[in-house]
Design an enzyme around this catalytic site. Structure first.
Site, mmCIF file in Angstrom:
data_model
loop_
_atom_site.group_PDB
_atom_site.id
_atom_site.type_symbol
_atom_site.label_atom_id
_atom_site.label_comp_id
_atom_site.label_asym_id
_atom_site.label_seq_id
_atom_site.Cartn_x
_atom_site.Cartn_y
_atom_site.Cartn_z
ATOM 1 N N SER A 80 0.864 -1.185 0.044
ATOM 2 C CA SER A 80 -0.043 0.071 0.025
ATOM 3 C C SER A 80 0.756 1.257 0.193
ATOM 4 O O SER A 80 2.141 1.300 0.564
ATOM 5 C CB SER A 80 -1.013 0.066 1.082
ATOM 6 O OG SER A 80 -1.641 1.274 1.416
ATOM 7 N N TYR A 105 -2.077 0.255 10.000
ATOM 8 C CA TYR A 105 -2.277 -0.505 9.016
ATOM 9 C C TYR A 105 -0.918 -0.242 7.771
ATOM 10 O O TYR A 105 -0.747 -1.364 7.477
ATOM 11 C CB TYR A 105 -3.394 0.287 7.985
ATOM 12 C CG TYR A 105 -3.494 -0.137 6.424
ATOM 13 C CD1 TYR A 105 -3.843 -1.610 6.052
ATOM 14 C CD2 TYR A 105 -3.526 0.698 5.623
ATOM 15 C CE1 TYR A 105 -3.939 -1.811 4.885
ATOM 16 C CE2 TYR A 105 -3.230 0.276 4.088
ATOM 17 C CZ TYR A 105 -3.736 -0.895 3.886
ATOM 18 O OH TYR A 105 -4.007 -1.384 2.708
#
Length: 275
Positions: A80, A105
């Protein structure tokens, strides 16, 4: 809906399983794994950090252990743009520092890349990680901003814009993502050993206020906008440098945002019941 489409291919096999039970599946012969399973989303990771660690780190190790036991030597996986945290160098290159993520995250995705490196160095399992930049399009995640904005405008609900609407994002159309993944798969067919990480973005940053304006024109409805202060989790801007992956695959995929957002709008109109 995705499942219905995939079932049309006679060679498609579907196993509805949690990754914690991956070892209970009797697998056919596998040459390559695309590991795209994760608990996604930056803000939700504040409230349940341990769940993100379990889903994104522990389960990634389970995938690599599966590969090791079954002698599967190629894994392509989702990382990501969140790994970059608050980054002041734009467009962002893969060589930029990923030492200071802004969310659990992001931390979990950095760990995913490190797991891939470990299994490459120790067990010779080759891999490519893809740092996705704000992917959107038909069949997209309902928690992404574009779908939230469409849903709010359709239902006459308020839209909350953090940083007073001054955030900018590199929105990447889903078809481009798929094309890059497919081309990378073709490129590595003849490679015995490889390890790499690539950005996948659009190389264009669009302001959130401009995005709202575009959605208002498409829906012919006025948004109820509430400006809110900046959230520490959110970088003000994202913008990918795509030179590395473009050179690797030898081509470039770029769907113009005005085309991508129209395609997304048409899909949302047909699937309002999902929102």
């Amino acid at each position: 809906q995705r499942h219905a489409i995939l079932q049309k291919n006679k060679k498609f096999n579907f196993f509805k399983k949690d990754l914690k039970d991956i070892n209970k599946i009797k697998l056919p012969k596998i040459d390559i794994i695309f590991h795209l399973a994760a608990e996604a989303g930056v803000r939700k990771s504040i409230d349940n950090p341990l769940f993100y660690i379990d889903q994104n780190i522990n389960n990634t190790i389970k995938i690599y252990e599966l590969a090791r036991r079954n002698k599967i030597k190629k894994v392509l996986y989702a990382s990501s743009s969140s790994v970059y945290g608050f980054n002041k160098k734009y467009p962002t290159k893969e060589t930029n520092s990923i030492s200071q993520p802004l969310s659990v995250y992001g931390i979990s995705k950095i760990a995913t890349e490190n797991i891939a490196y470990y299994y490459f160095k120790i067990f010779k399992i080759s891999s490519i990680g893809f740092r996705f930049f704000t992917v959107y399009g038909p069949y997209g995640r309902p928690d992404m901003s574009i779908f939230i904005f469409f849903k709010s405008i359709f239902n006459n609900k308020k839209i909350y814009l953090f940083n007073k609407g001054k955030n900018f994002r590199d929105f990447t159309y889903i078809d481009d993502v798929i094309n890059y993944l497919f081309e990378c798969m073709k490129k590595i067919n003849k490679k015995k050993e490889f390890f790499d990480v690539f950005n996948i973005g659009d190389e264009k940053s669009i302001g959130v206020l401009k995005l709202i304006s575009i959605i208002q024109k498409l829906t012919n409805k006025k948004a109820k906008i509430i400006l809110k202060p900046k959230v520490k989790l959110d970088p003000e801007k994202s913008l990918a440098n795509m030179n590395k992956i473009n050179n690797f695959v030898g081509k470039k995929f770029k769907t113009k945002f005005k085309i991508g957002i129209i395609n997304t709008f048409e899909w949302v109109k047909k699937n309002k019941n999902l929102f």
